[in-house]
Write a protein that holds these residues in place. Structure first.
Motif, mmCIF file in Angstrom:
data_model
loop_
_atom_site.group_PDB
_atom_site.id
_atom_site.type_symbol
_atom_site.label_atom_id
_atom_site.label_comp_id
_atom_site.label_asym_id
_atom_site.label_seq_id
_atom_site.Cartn_x
_atom_site.Cartn_y
_atom_site.Cartn_z
ATOM 1 N N ASN A 105 70.234 -28.747 -30.665
ATOM 2 C CA ASN A 105 69.530 -27.660 -30.267
ATOM 3 C C ASN A 105 68.973 -27.447 -29.580
ATOM 4 O OD1 ASN A 105 70.808 -26.392 -32.682
ATOM 5 N ND2 ASN A 105 69.430 -27.875 -33.976
ATOM 6 N N ASP A 106 68.051 -28.876 -29.667
ATOM 7 C CA ASP A 106 66.814 -29.086 -28.352
ATOM 8 C C ASP A 106 67.938 -29.069 -26.701
ATOM 9 O OD1 ASP A 106 64.866 -28.819 -30.208
ATOM 10 O OD2 ASP A 106 65.225 -31.226 -30.307
ATOM 11 N N MET A 107 69.060 -29.846 -26.643
ATOM 12 C CA MET A 107 69.399 -30.045 -25.622
ATOM 13 C C MET A 107 69.897 -28.068 -24.903
ATOM 14 S SD MET A 107 72.172 -33.478 -26.655
ATOM 15 C CE MET A 107 73.030 -33.246 -24.830
ATOM 16 N N ALA A 108 70.795 -27.535 -26.754
ATOM 17 C CA ALA A 108 71.378 -26.143 -25.756
ATOM 18 C C ALA A 108 69.367 -25.576 -24.972
ATOM 19 C CB ALA A 108 71.032 -25.358 -27.238
ATOM 20 N N LYS A 109 68.100 -25.922 -25.599
ATOM 21 C CA LYS A 109 67.695 -25.190 -24.542
ATOM 22 C C LYS A 109 67.335 -25.431 -23.393
ATOM 23 C CE LYS A 109 65.158 -24.488 -29.463
ATOM 24 N NZ LYS A 109 63.744 -24.728 -30.265
ATOM 25 N N ASP A 110 67.099 -26.562 -23.500
ATOM 26 C CA ASP A 110 67.633 -27.737 -21.973
ATOM 27 C C ASP A 110 68.318 -27.168 -20.946
ATOM 28 O OD1 ASP A 110 64.767 -29.240 -22.729
ATOM 29 O OD2 ASP A 110 66.191 -31.030 -23.799
ATOM 30 N N PHE A 111 69.572 -26.846 -21.868
ATOM 31 C CA PHE A 111 71.053 -26.352 -20.504
ATOM 32 C C PHE A 111 70.119 -25.209 -20.317
ATOM 33 C CE2 PHE A 111 75.176 -24.879 -20.771
ATOM 34 C CZ PHE A 111 75.560 -25.862 -19.271
ATOM 35 N N ALA A 112 70.004 -23.939 -20.934
ATOM 36 C CA ALA A 112 69.473 -22.512 -21.003
ATOM 37 C C ALA A 112 68.490 -22.681 -19.528
ATOM 38 C CB ALA A 112 69.206 -21.337 -22.038
ATOM 39 N N ALA A 113 66.820 -23.624 -19.697
ATOM 40 C CA ALA A 113 66.489 -23.469 -18.821
ATOM 41 C C ALA A 113 66.609 -23.940 -17.147
ATOM 42 C CB ALA A 113 64.857 -24.336 -19.304
ATOM 43 N N ALA A 114 67.887 -25.255 -18.033
ATOM 44 C CA ALA A 114 68.547 -25.971 -16.452
ATOM 45 C C ALA A 114 69.279 -24.579 -15.967
ATOM 46 C CB ALA A 114 69.030 -27.254 -16.327
ATOM 47 N N CYS A 115 70.109 -23.201 -16.344
ATOM 48 C CA CYS A 115 70.449 -22.451 -15.695
ATOM 49 C C CYS A 115 69.568 -21.451 -15.471
ATOM 50 C CB CYS A 115 71.435 -21.370 -16.958
ATOM 51 S SG CYS A 115 72.890 -22.586 -17.601
ATOM 52 N N GLU A 116 68.510 -20.903 -15.776
ATOM 53 C CA GLU A 116 67.518 -20.710 -15.356
ATOM 54 C C GLU A 116 66.144 -20.737 -14.211
ATOM 55 O OE1 GLU A 116 63.250 -18.344 -16.722
ATOM 56 O OE2 GLU A 116 64.147 -19.824 -17.734
ATOM 57 N N GLU A 117 66.938 -21.696 -14.085
ATOM 58 C CA GLU A 117 66.112 -22.517 -12.291
ATOM 59 C C GLU A 117 67.104 -23.238 -11.198
ATOM 60 O OE1 GLU A 117 65.092 -26.984 -12.765
ATOM 61 O OE2 GLU A 117 63.897 -26.573 -14.760
ATOM 62 N N ILE A 118 68.773 -22.641 -12.079
ATOM 63 C CA ILE A 118 69.370 -23.022 -10.514
ATOM 64 C C ILE A 118 69.527 -20.971 -10.735
ATOM 65 C CG2 ILE A 118 72.056 -22.312 -10.379
ATOM 66 C CD1 ILE A 118 72.036 -24.975 -13.094
ATOM 67 N N GLU A 119 69.473 -20.547 -11.837
ATOM 68 C CA GLU A 119 70.177 -18.537 -11.017
ATOM 69 C C GLU A 119 68.412 -18.005 -10.068
ATOM 70 O OE1 GLU A 119 68.871 -16.553 -14.800
ATOM 71 O OE2 GLU A 119 71.102 -17.226 -15.157
ATOM 72 N N SER A 120 67.383 -18.562 -9.757
ATOM 73 C CA SER A 120 66.099 -19.077 -9.830
ATOM 74 C C SER A 120 65.859 -18.897 -8.114
ATOM 75 C CB SER A 120 65.200 -18.535 -9.671
ATOM 76 O OG SER A 120 64.949 -20.140 -10.074
ATOM 77 N N ASP A 121 66.742 -20.616 -8.160
ATOM 78 C CA ASP A 121 67.338 -21.375 -6.471
ATOM 79 C C ASP A 121 67.924 -21.155 -5.740
ATOM 80 O OD1 ASP A 121 67.307 -23.384 -4.933
ATOM 81 O OD2 ASP A 121 66.174 -25.386 -6.249
ATOM 82 N N ASN A 122 68.009 -20.317 -4.439
ATOM 83 C CA ASN A 122 68.914 -20.178 -4.036
ATOM 84 C C ASN A 122 69.469 -21.231 -3.069
ATOM 85 O OD1 ASN A 122 68.630 -17.213 -4.511
ATOM 86 N ND2 ASN A 122 66.941 -16.671 -3.352
ATOM 87 N N ARG A 123 68.997 -21.495 -2.797
ATOM 88 C CA ARG A 123 68.950 -23.076 -2.102
ATOM 89 C C ARG A 123 70.649 -23.393 -2.517
ATOM 90 N NH1 ARG A 123 64.377 -26.900 -1.792
ATOM 91 N NH2 ARG A 123 64.086 -26.060 -4.525
ATOM 92 N N ILE A 124 70.865 -23.407 -3.440
ATOM 93 C CA ILE A 124 71.875 -24.282 -5.076
ATOM 94 C C ILE A 124 73.328 -23.114 -4.355
ATOM 95 C CG2 ILE A 124 72.706 -24.952 -7.065
ATOM 96 C CD1 ILE A 124 70.158 -25.289 -7.667
ATOM 97 N N GLY A 125 74.623 -24.115 -4.005
ATOM 98 C CA GLY A 125 76.064 -23.617 -3.755
ATOM 99 C C GLY A 125 76.630 -23.238 -4.841
ATOM 100 N N CYS A 126 76.539 -24.991 -5.614
ATOM 101 C CA CYS A 126 77.506 -25.373 -6.388
ATOM 102 C C CYS A 126 76.561 -25.698 -7.439
ATOM 103 C CB CYS A 126 78.203 -25.701 -5.903
ATOM 104 S SG CYS A 126 79.908 -26.173 -6.930
ATOM 105 N N VAL A 127 77.072 -26.080 -9.147
ATOM 106 C CA VAL A 127 77.048 -26.901 -9.797
ATOM 107 C C VAL A 127 77.835 -27.510 -10.495
ATOM 108 C CG1 VAL A 127 76.256 -27.008 -12.624
ATOM 109 C CG2 VAL A 127 75.168 -25.794 -10.729
ATOM 110 N N ILE A 128 78.489 -29.043 -10.946
ATOM 111 C CA ILE A 128 78.517 -30.063 -10.906
ATOM 112 C C ILE A 128 78.301 -30.374 -13.100
ATOM 113 C CG2 ILE A 128 79.535 -31.876 -10.895
ATOM 114 C CD1 ILE A 128 80.019 -32.114 -8.237
#
Length: 237
Positions: A14-37
Protein backbone atom coordinates in the motif's frame (compact mmCIF):
# COMPACT_ATOMS: atom_id res chain seq x y z
CA UNK A 1 10.92 4.59 -12.31
CA UNK A 2 11.91 1.43 -10.45
CA UNK A 3 9.62 -0.95 -8.57
CA UNK A 4 11.77 -1.93 -5.62
CA UNK A 5 10.74 -4.58 -3.11
CA UNK A 6 13.22 -7.31 -4.03
CA UNK A 7 12.69 -9.38 -0.88
CA UNK A 8 9.32 -10.46 -2.29
CA UNK A 9 10.01 -10.09 -6.02
CA UNK A 10 8.93 -6.45 -6.15
CA UNK A 11 5.42 -7.11 -4.86
CA UNK A 12 3.41 -3.92 -4.37
CA UNK A 13 2.51 -2.68 -0.90
CA UNK A 14 0.00 0.00 0.00
CA UNK A 15 2.83 2.41 0.82
CA UNK A 16 4.43 1.73 -2.57
CA UNK A 17 1.16 2.63 -4.29
CA UNK A 18 1.21 6.00 -2.54
CA UNK A 19 4.84 6.56 -3.52
CA UNK A 20 4.03 5.57 -7.09
CA UNK A 21 1.20 8.10 -7.29
CA UNK A 22 3.46 10.80 -5.85
CA UNK A 23 6.12 10.03 -8.47
CA UNK A 24 3.50 10.32 -11.22
CA UNK A 25 2.51 13.73 -9.85
CA UNK A 26 6.13 14.88 -10.05
CA UNK A 27 6.41 13.67 -13.65
CA UNK A 28 3.21 15.45 -14.65
CA UNK A 29 4.48 18.77 -13.34
CA UNK A 30 8.05 18.55 -14.69
CA UNK A 31 7.96 19.63 -18.33
CA UNK A 32 11.59 18.63 -18.80
CA UNK A 33 10.58 14.94 -18.73
CA UNK A 34 9.79 13.53 -22.18
CA UNK A 35 9.50 9.80 -21.49
CA UNK A 36 9.27 7.36 -18.56
CA UNK A 37 10.67 3.85 -18.31
CA UNK A 38 9.14 1.60 -15.65
CA UNK A 39 11.31 -1.32 -14.55
CA UNK A 40 11.64 -3.77 -11.68
CA UNK A 41 14.71 -4.07 -9.48
CA UNK A 42 16.87 -7.18 -9.69
CA UNK A 43 15.57 -8.68 -12.93
CA UNK A 44 11.92 -9.16 -11.93
CA UNK A 45 9.25 -6.71 -13.03
CA UNK A 46 6.56 -7.20 -10.37
CA UNK A 47 5.03 -10.26 -8.72
CA UNK A 48 1.70 -8.55 -7.96
CA UNK A 49 0.26 -7.18 -4.76
CA UNK A 50 2.00 -8.01 -1.49
CA UNK A 51 -0.43 -10.48 0.11
CA UNK A 52 0.74 -9.68 3.64
CA UNK A 53 0.09 -5.98 3.10
CA UNK A 54 -3.35 -6.63 1.69
CA UNK A 55 -4.10 -9.15 4.44
CA UNK A 56 -3.66 -6.36 6.96
CA UNK A 57 -5.86 -4.09 4.87
CA UNK A 58 -8.65 -6.66 4.85
CA UNK A 59 -8.32 -7.68 8.50
CA UNK A 60 -11.54 -5.79 9.27
CA UNK A 61 -13.30 -7.15 6.18
CA UNK A 62 -13.11 -6.48 2.47
CA UNK A 63 -16.08 -4.11 2.41
CA UNK A 64 -14.86 -1.57 4.93
CA UNK A 65 -14.31 2.06 3.99
CA UNK A 66 -10.57 1.63 4.59
CA UNK A 67 -10.34 -1.41 2.31
CA UNK A 68 -12.10 0.45 -0.49
CA UNK A 69 -9.91 3.52 -0.05
CA UNK A 70 -6.71 1.51 -0.19
CA UNK A 71 -7.90 -0.44 -3.23
CA UNK A 72 -8.71 2.87 -4.91
CA UNK A 73 -5.23 4.14 -4.04
CA UNK A 74 -3.54 1.07 -5.54
CA UNK A 75 -5.45 0.91 -8.80
CA UNK A 76 -5.80 4.68 -8.94
CA UNK A 77 -2.02 4.95 -9.08
CA UNK A 78 -2.05 2.57 -12.08
CA UNK A 79 -4.60 4.76 -13.86
CA UNK A 80 -2.51 7.80 -13.08
CA UNK A 81 0.52 6.11 -14.63
CA UNK A 82 -1.52 5.15 -17.70
CA UNK A 83 -2.71 8.72 -18.09
CA UNK A 84 0.67 10.41 -17.70
CA UNK A 85 1.13 13.17 -20.27
CA UNK A 86 4.45 11.66 -21.39
CA UNK A 87 5.07 8.41 -23.30
CA UNK A 88 5.72 5.41 -21.05
CA UNK A 89 7.60 2.15 -21.52
CA UNK A 90 7.34 -0.96 -19.34
CA UNK A 91 10.67 -2.83 -19.39
CA UNK A 92 9.58 -6.34 -18.42
CA UNK A 93 12.11 -8.88 -17.21
CA UNK A 94 11.35 -11.93 -15.11
CA UNK A 95 7.70 -12.13 -14.08
CA UNK A 96 4.81 -9.71 -14.44
CA UNK A 97 2.01 -11.17 -12.32
CA UNK A 98 -1.47 -10.02 -11.33
CA UNK A 99 -1.42 -6.36 -10.35
CA UNK A 100 2.10 -6.20 -11.74
CA UNK A 101 0.79 -7.33 -15.12
CA UNK A 102 -1.92 -4.66 -14.95
CA UNK A 103 0.78 -2.10 -14.32
CA UNK A 104 2.80 -3.29 -17.32
CA UNK A 105 -0.33 -3.10 -19.47
CA UNK A 106 -0.94 0.48 -18.34
CA UNK A 107 2.22 1.62 -20.16
CA UNK A 108 2.10 2.88 -23.73
CA UNK A 109 4.59 0.27 -24.89
CA UNK A 110 6.07 -2.95 -23.53
CA UNK A 111 9.58 -4.25 -24.12
CA UNK A 112 9.83 -7.83 -22.85
CA UNK A 113 12.53 -10.39 -22.34
CA UNK A 114 12.13 -13.52 -24.44
CA UNK A 115 11.88 -15.61 -21.26
CA UNK A 116 9.70 -13.17 -19.31
CA UNK A 117 6.64 -14.72 -17.63
CA UNK A 118 3.29 -13.06 -18.27
CA UNK A 119 0.81 -14.33 -15.67
CA UNK A 120 -2.59 -12.99 -14.63
CA UNK A 121 -2.69 -15.33 -11.63
CA UNK A 122 -5.95 -14.03 -10.18
CA UNK A 123 -8.06 -17.17 -10.43
CA UNK A 124 -5.17 -19.36 -9.26
CA UNK A 125 -5.10 -17.23 -6.12
CA UNK A 126 -8.86 -17.63 -5.71
CA UNK A 127 -9.79 -14.05 -6.54
CA UNK A 128 -11.54 -12.22 -9.34
CA UNK A 129 -9.34 -10.18 -11.70
CA UNK A 130 -9.13 -6.50 -10.76
CA UNK A 131 -7.80 -3.23 -12.05
CA UNK A 132 -9.64 -3.42 -15.37
CA UNK A 133 -7.63 -6.48 -16.37
CA UNK A 134 -9.88 -7.71 -19.18
CA UNK A 135 -10.24 -4.25 -20.73
CA UNK A 136 -6.48 -3.70 -20.78
CA UNK A 137 -5.64 -7.22 -22.01
CA UNK A 138 -8.23 -7.15 -24.78
CA UNK A 139 -7.06 -3.73 -25.91
CA UNK A 140 -3.54 -5.09 -26.34
CA UNK A 141 -3.95 -8.65 -27.57
CA UNK A 142 -7.62 -9.33 -28.25
CA UNK A 143 -10.38 -11.34 -26.65
CA UNK A 144 -8.76 -14.77 -26.97
CA UNK A 145 -5.58 -13.87 -25.09
CA UNK A 146 -7.53 -11.86 -22.50
CA UNK A 147 -9.65 -14.94 -21.85
CA UNK A 148 -6.72 -17.37 -21.86
CA UNK A 149 -4.86 -15.30 -19.27
CA UNK A 150 -7.73 -14.10 -17.11
CA UNK A 151 -10.31 -16.89 -17.33
CA UNK A 152 -8.09 -19.93 -17.67
CA UNK A 153 -4.87 -18.87 -15.99
CA UNK A 154 -2.63 -19.52 -18.97
CA UNK A 155 0.93 -18.28 -18.66
CA UNK A 156 2.71 -16.95 -21.72
CA UNK A 157 6.36 -16.16 -22.32
CA UNK A 158 7.71 -12.84 -23.45
CA UNK A 159 8.31 -14.33 -26.88
CA UNK A 160 4.67 -15.41 -27.12
CA UNK A 161 3.51 -12.04 -25.78
CA UNK A 162 5.34 -10.40 -28.66
CA UNK A 163 3.82 -12.80 -31.19
CA UNK A 164 0.25 -11.98 -30.14
CA UNK A 165 0.79 -8.21 -30.00
CA UNK A 166 0.95 -7.95 -26.24
CA UNK A 167 4.40 -6.37 -26.46
CA UNK A 168 6.00 -4.27 -29.19
CA UNK A 169 9.58 -5.47 -28.73
CA UNK A 170 11.09 -8.76 -27.53
CA UNK A 171 14.82 -9.15 -26.85
CA UNK A 172 17.18 -11.20 -24.72
CA UNK A 173 16.91 -10.52 -21.01
CA UNK A 174 20.06 -8.42 -20.69
CA UNK A 175 18.95 -6.21 -23.58
CA UNK A 176 15.53 -5.18 -22.22
CA UNK A 177 16.58 -2.10 -20.31
CA UNK A 178 19.23 -0.89 -22.81
CA UNK A 179 16.64 -1.22 -25.58
CA UNK A 180 14.10 0.73 -23.53
CA UNK A 181 16.67 3.47 -22.92
CA UNK A 182 17.48 3.79 -26.61
CA UNK A 183 13.81 3.99 -27.59
CA UNK A 184 13.03 6.46 -24.82
CA UNK A 185 15.91 8.73 -25.80
CA UNK A 186 14.45 9.39 -29.25
CA UNK A 187 11.16 10.59 -27.77
CA UNK A 188 12.54 12.26 -24.66
CA UNK A 189 14.86 14.64 -26.51
CA UNK A 190 11.88 16.93 -27.21
CA UNK A 191 9.61 16.77 -24.13
CA UNK A 192 7.05 19.27 -25.39
CA UNK A 193 6.54 17.41 -28.64
CA UNK A 194 6.45 14.09 -26.75
CA UNK A 195 3.60 15.36 -24.59
CA UNK A 196 1.66 16.66 -27.58
CA UNK A 197 2.04 13.36 -29.43
CA UNK A 198 1.06 11.38 -26.31
CA UNK A 199 -2.13 13.43 -26.01
CA UNK A 200 -3.17 12.52 -29.56
CA UNK A 201 -2.20 8.90 -28.96
CA UNK A 202 -4.49 8.75 -25.92
CA UNK A 203 -7.43 10.30 -27.74
CA UNK A 204 -7.16 7.97 -30.72
CA UNK A 205 -6.39 4.67 -29.00
CA UNK A 206 -7.85 4.66 -25.50
CA UNK A 207 -11.51 4.06 -26.27
CA UNK A 208 -13.63 3.33 -29.30
CA UNK A 209 -11.88 3.62 -32.62
CA UNK A 210 -12.17 7.01 -34.25
CA UNK A 211 -13.20 7.22 -37.88
CA UNK A 212 -10.32 8.09 -40.16
CA UNK A 213 -11.64 11.57 -40.89
CA UNK A 214 -12.10 12.25 -37.15
CA UNK A 215 -8.51 11.14 -36.52
CA UNK A 216 -7.32 13.55 -39.21
CA UNK A 217 -9.03 16.40 -37.39
CA UNK A 218 -7.57 15.38 -34.03
CA UNK A 219 -4.06 15.36 -35.48
CA UNK A 220 -4.21 18.25 -37.93
CA UNK A 221 -3.77 21.26 -35.65
CA UNK A 222 -1.01 19.74 -33.53
CA UNK A 223 0.86 18.48 -36.59
CA UNK A 224 0.76 21.97 -38.13
CA UNK A 225 2.01 23.43 -34.84
CA UNK A 226 4.92 20.96 -34.81
CA UNK A 227 5.81 21.77 -38.43
CA UNK A 228 5.86 25.51 -37.72
CA UNK A 229 7.95 24.87 -34.62
CA UNK A 230 10.46 22.79 -36.61
CA UNK A 231 10.72 25.43 -39.32
CA UNK A 232 11.37 28.15 -36.74
CA UNK A 233 14.10 26.05 -35.16
CA UNK A 234 15.74 25.48 -38.54
CA UNK A 235 15.64 29.21 -39.32
CA UNK A 236 17.27 30.05 -36.01
CA UNK A 237 20.28 27.81 -36.58
Amino acid sequence: MTISNPAIRNALTNDMAKDFAAACEEIESDNRIGCVILRGEGGTFCSGADTASWGETYSGGTLTDEAYELSDAMYGSFVRFGQLPVPTIAAVRGAAVGAGLNLAMAADLRIVAEDARIIAGFTAAGIHPGGGFFTLARRLAGREIAGALGLFGMEISGARAHEVGFAAVCVEDDQVEPTASRMAATTAKDPLLARRVKHSFQIETSGQYLTWDAALEVERGVQMWSQERRLRAQAER
